[in-house]
Design an enzyme around this catalytic site. Sequence first.
Site, PDB file in Angstrom:
ATOM      1  N   ARG B  12       0.846  -1.198   0.000  1.00  0.00           N
ATOM      2  CA  ARG B  12       0.000   0.000   0.000  1.00  0.00           C
ATOM      3  C   ARG B  12       0.880   1.247   0.000  1.00  0.00           C
ATOM      4  O   ARG B  12       0.904   1.999  -0.973  1.00  0.00           O
ATOM      5  CB  ARG B  12      -0.935  -0.024   1.224  1.00  0.00           C
ATOM      6  CG  ARG B  12      -2.140   0.896   1.114  1.00  0.00           C
ATOM      7  CD  ARG B  12      -1.846   2.310   1.575  1.00  0.00           C
ATOM      8  NE  ARG B  12      -1.325   2.362   2.934  1.00  0.00           N
ATOM      9  CZ  ARG B  12      -0.705   3.421   3.436  1.00  0.00           C
ATOM     10  NH1 ARG B  12      -0.536   4.506   2.704  1.00  0.00           N
ATOM     11  NH2 ARG B  12      -0.241   3.407   4.675  1.00  0.00           N
ATOM     12  N   ASP B  13       1.679   1.432   1.042  1.00  0.00           N
ATOM     13  CA  ASP B  13       2.569   2.595   1.074  1.00  0.00           C
ATOM     14  C   ASP B  13       3.605   2.480  -0.048  1.00  0.00           C
ATOM     15  O   ASP B  13       4.012   3.479  -0.661  1.00  0.00           O
ATOM     16  CB  ASP B  13       3.266   2.693   2.441  1.00  0.00           C
ATOM     17  CG  ASP B  13       3.503   4.133   2.876  1.00  0.00           C
ATOM     18  OD1 ASP B  13       3.804   4.961   1.996  1.00  0.00           O
ATOM     19  OD2 ASP B  13       3.384   4.445   4.078  1.00  0.00           O
ATOM     20  N   HIS B  16       3.046   4.114  -3.425  1.00  0.00           N
ATOM     21  CA  HIS B  16       3.476   5.499  -3.680  1.00  0.00           C
ATOM     22  C   HIS B  16       4.791   5.473  -4.461  1.00  0.00           C
ATOM     23  O   HIS B  16       4.977   6.207  -5.437  1.00  0.00           O
ATOM     24  CB  HIS B  16       3.712   6.241  -2.362  1.00  0.00           C
ATOM     25  CG  HIS B  16       2.460   6.711  -1.678  1.00  0.00           C
ATOM     26  ND1 HIS B  16       1.612   7.632  -2.244  1.00  0.00           N
ATOM     27  CD2 HIS B  16       1.940   6.412  -0.452  1.00  0.00           C
ATOM     28  CE1 HIS B  16       0.607   7.882  -1.400  1.00  0.00           C
ATOM     29  NE2 HIS B  16       0.778   7.140  -0.317  1.00  0.00           N
ATOM     30  N   SER B 167       3.929  10.949   8.746  1.00  0.00           N
ATOM     31  CA  SER B 167       3.881  10.878   7.279  1.00  0.00           C
ATOM     32  C   SER B 167       5.040  11.586   6.593  1.00  0.00           C
ATOM     33  O   SER B 167       5.368  11.270   5.451  1.00  0.00           O
ATOM     34  CB  SER B 167       2.561  11.495   6.784  1.00  0.00           C
ATOM     35  OG  SER B 167       1.482  10.954   7.489  1.00  0.00           O
ATOM     36  N   HIS B 194       3.338   4.481  12.836  1.00  0.00           N
ATOM     37  CA  HIS B 194       3.740   4.244  11.444  1.00  0.00           C
ATOM     38  C   HIS B 194       4.812   5.275  11.105  1.00  0.00           C
ATOM     39  O   HIS B 194       4.549   6.476  11.124  1.00  0.00           O
ATOM     40  CB  HIS B 194       2.501   4.403  10.558  1.00  0.00           C
ATOM     41  CG  HIS B 194       2.755   4.405   9.091  1.00  0.00           C
ATOM     42  ND1 HIS B 194       2.479   3.315   8.282  1.00  0.00           N
ATOM     43  CD2 HIS B 194       3.215   5.368   8.255  1.00  0.00           C
ATOM     44  CE1 HIS B 194       2.759   3.617   7.022  1.00  0.00           C
ATOM     45  NE2 HIS B 194       3.202   4.858   6.979  1.00  0.00           N
ATOM     46  N   HIS B 196       8.088   7.072   8.910  1.00  0.00           N
ATOM     47  CA  HIS B 196       8.771   7.325   7.624  1.00  0.00           C
ATOM     48  C   HIS B 196      10.210   7.710   7.937  1.00  0.00           C
ATOM     49  O   HIS B 196      10.531   8.151   9.038  1.00  0.00           O
ATOM     50  CB  HIS B 196       8.040   8.398   6.822  1.00  0.00           C
ATOM     51  CG  HIS B 196       6.887   7.838   6.039  1.00  0.00           C
ATOM     52  ND1 HIS B 196       7.026   7.343   4.760  1.00  0.00           N
ATOM     53  CD2 HIS B 196       5.590   7.645   6.377  1.00  0.00           C
ATOM     54  CE1 HIS B 196       5.850   6.894   4.330  1.00  0.00           C
ATOM     55  NE2 HIS B 196       4.953   7.061   5.291  1.00  0.00           N
TER      56      HIS B 196
END
Lengths: 357, 338
Positions: B12-13, B16, B167, B194, B196
Amino acid sequence: MNERADKLVREDCRRVLDGREKQLAALKGDTLFITGGTGFMGTWLAEMLACLNDDFSFKTKVFLMARNTDKFQGVCPHLAGRKDMTLVKSDIRRLSELPKQTHWVIHAAVTPDNRFHSSRPVETMSTVSEGIAAVIRAADPCSDFKKLLNISSGLVYGTQPWETERIPESHVGGPVMGNVASVYAEAKRYAEIYCAAARSQQKLPVVTARPFAFVGPYQSLNTPWAINNFIHDALNAKIIRVLGDGKTVRSYLYGADMSFWLLRILVDGVSGQAYNVGSPDGISLEQLAGLIAEQFDPQPEIRIQASVPAVTQRTRFVPDVTLAAEGLKLSVKTPLKAAIKQTIEWNKLSRSTAVAV
Amino acid sequence: MNKILISDPTLRDGNHAANHQISVQQIAAYCDGADAAGVPIVEVGHGNGIGASSLQLGESPIPDFDILRTAREHLPHSKLGIHVIPGFATIEKDLKPAIRAGVDVVRVASHCTEADITERHIGFAREAGKTVFGVLMMSHMASKELLAEEAKKMESYGAEGFIFMDSSGHFLPDDVTERVKTLLDVLEIPVGFHAHNNLGMAIANSIAAAKAGATMLDGTARGFGAGSGNAQLEVLVAVLERLGFKTGIDLYKLLDLSDLADRELLKEIPTIRSVSVVSGLAGVFSGFTKHVYRIAKQYEVDPRDVFFELGKRGVVAGQEDLIIEVASDLARKAKASS
C-alpha cells in the site's frame, strides 16, 4: 412501531409498578415537563406515565420537549398521539418558559452518546450548561412548582477505581481536569452545582439522579457500547465480538425499572441529594455475552479478544445504590437476564421500523 | 513478554514509490511470502487507500477489487488490511465491496486534526464486524494533546486501536515517546505507530514507540514506501526480537520476503535523498517527493525551496496541486529578482 412491541413495553411497566403506583401518587392531577422527552429516558418515562394514567387514573399531564419531535411522532405514535401528552419542539437552550401550571420537571436533555461529545464538545457543554440555566429560569415563575429532577451522569465520578466494587454517591473523585474527553462529565458536574446554587439562592427544590448504564427497548443498537453491540451482533446472526479479555465489568438496569426509579426520585428524593440510578449487580462482558447468546437458537459464537490487537485495559462502572434502596425503597425488579430477553424480543418485533429515538 | 502487532503496508505505502503500478502478480507473490512468514496484517491498495486511484493522486491500472481479491487468495492466514480515507473512499462504492472481498482490518485515516470525518466509516466497518483502527496522518502537525483529543474521537466512534503516522518522517524518538505516553494516558485502546524515514529515524522512532507502550507498529520490506520509505520491516522485527519484544514472525522467512520484494517489487530501494531530508525537516508528506522533483525541474526551481515553502503553507496529502502553485511562485520571484 407495532402493537405487539407497544404491548410488551406496557406489560413491563405494569410488572415493574407491581402495586407500587401509590408511591407515585403525588403526581396525580399534576403537570410534568420532561426535557429530552423523546430520548431513551424520556420515552420510557412517557411510557410509565401513560401506564399510570391509563391503569390508575393518575390524570397527569405530560409535556415532552425535544429538538426533533417529528421523528418521535413517527416512531412512537401511540405516545405522541395521546391527549395527555404534548410535544414541545425546542432546543433546550432556547427554552424561555414552562406551562404555567407545571408542577414537576425532569431535565433529561443532552444525548449520552459519547460520539457526539467527541465530535461536538462545544455543543455538548453549551447544551448542558445553558440548558440547566434555561430550565431553572423557566421553572422559577411557576407558582405551584414542586421539584426539579436534574439528570446528571455516573461519569461525574471519573474513572471508577478497579478495587471499588460499587461506586457510592459520596465517592471523592472526578473526571480528568482540563481534558476535552471530560466535557460531558464536567458539564454535568457544572449542572449539578448550578442546581445547588439555585436551590440555595432561589429556594428551588432540586434533586439529582446520576444514571449509569441501561438496556431496553428504545435504545439504539448502533451505538458502540458493549451491550448494544452484542445484541446487535446476535440479532444479525453474527459472532459476538468481545474486545479485550472480557473481564471489564458493567451493570445494566432495564428501561422500565429506570423510569420508575426516576419518578420515585422526583417525587420523594430529598432536595439537594444526588442518587445513583442503575443496577448494583456487576457483570463481566464475557458473562454478558453469554447471557445474550443463550437467548438465541442456535447460539451465536462468542469471540473473546475479537480484535486483532490485544486489549488489556479493564474498567468497572457499577453504582452503589444503597441510598436509593434505603431512602426510597427502590430495587431492581427486572433481572438482567429478563431485561435482555425483553430487549431482544422488542427489537425483533420492531425490526421493520426505525427504533433509534 | 511484550507483544507487538506488526502491520505490513508494503503493498500500500509502497505503491506510492511504484507510482501505484504494483501488479496482481507482484501482489500474489508478496502475499504468499508474507503469509508464510507469519506477518499478522498485510495492507494492500492504492497508496492513498481504496477508492483513491485518480489522475491527481496517481492512477492504478488494477481495480481495487482485483487487488483485494488477489491478496485475499494469497493470504490464507494473515489478516488482510486496507487503508481508508473518507473522501477518497465512500462506504457504498468502496468500503462495502472491500468487506465483501474479505478484508479483515479496516484502517480509517484522516489528517491529524480531522478525526470527525471518520465517524461514519469507522461505525460502518465496526458494524460489519471488522477490526477497525483509527489512523491520524501527518501527526507532527498536531501537538501531543490535540493528537490525543482527535484519537479519543476515533475511540468514541468505535475504533479498536489507534495509529499515528509520521507521514513526513519529521519526528525524533523523544517526539514519539511523549506522544505515545500522552495517547496511552487518554485512550483505552491500543496505540500504534507508522514511521517514515526522511531523517533516518524510522527504526529508532518505532522502537521508541514500543518502549513507550505502543503495541502496534508498521514496517515495509526494504522500507518500500512513500518518499524515503518506511521503517524497514525485516530490520524492525530483528531489533524488536533482540530487545525482547515478540512479533510472531519467522525472521528467516521475513528476510526471504524482503529479498523477494527487492527482486520482484522494487525498481529502486528507497534512499534518503537530499530532498527527503528537506521534506522531513519541512514536515511535508513524503509522498510528495516525486511530484516535487518533477515540478521543480519543470519550473527550474530548487526542489528544496519548494519543500520548505510547502511546509510553511502546512500542506497535507491530497493537496498535490499546490506544488505547482508553489513552484510557479518561486519561479516568478526568481525571475523578478534576476
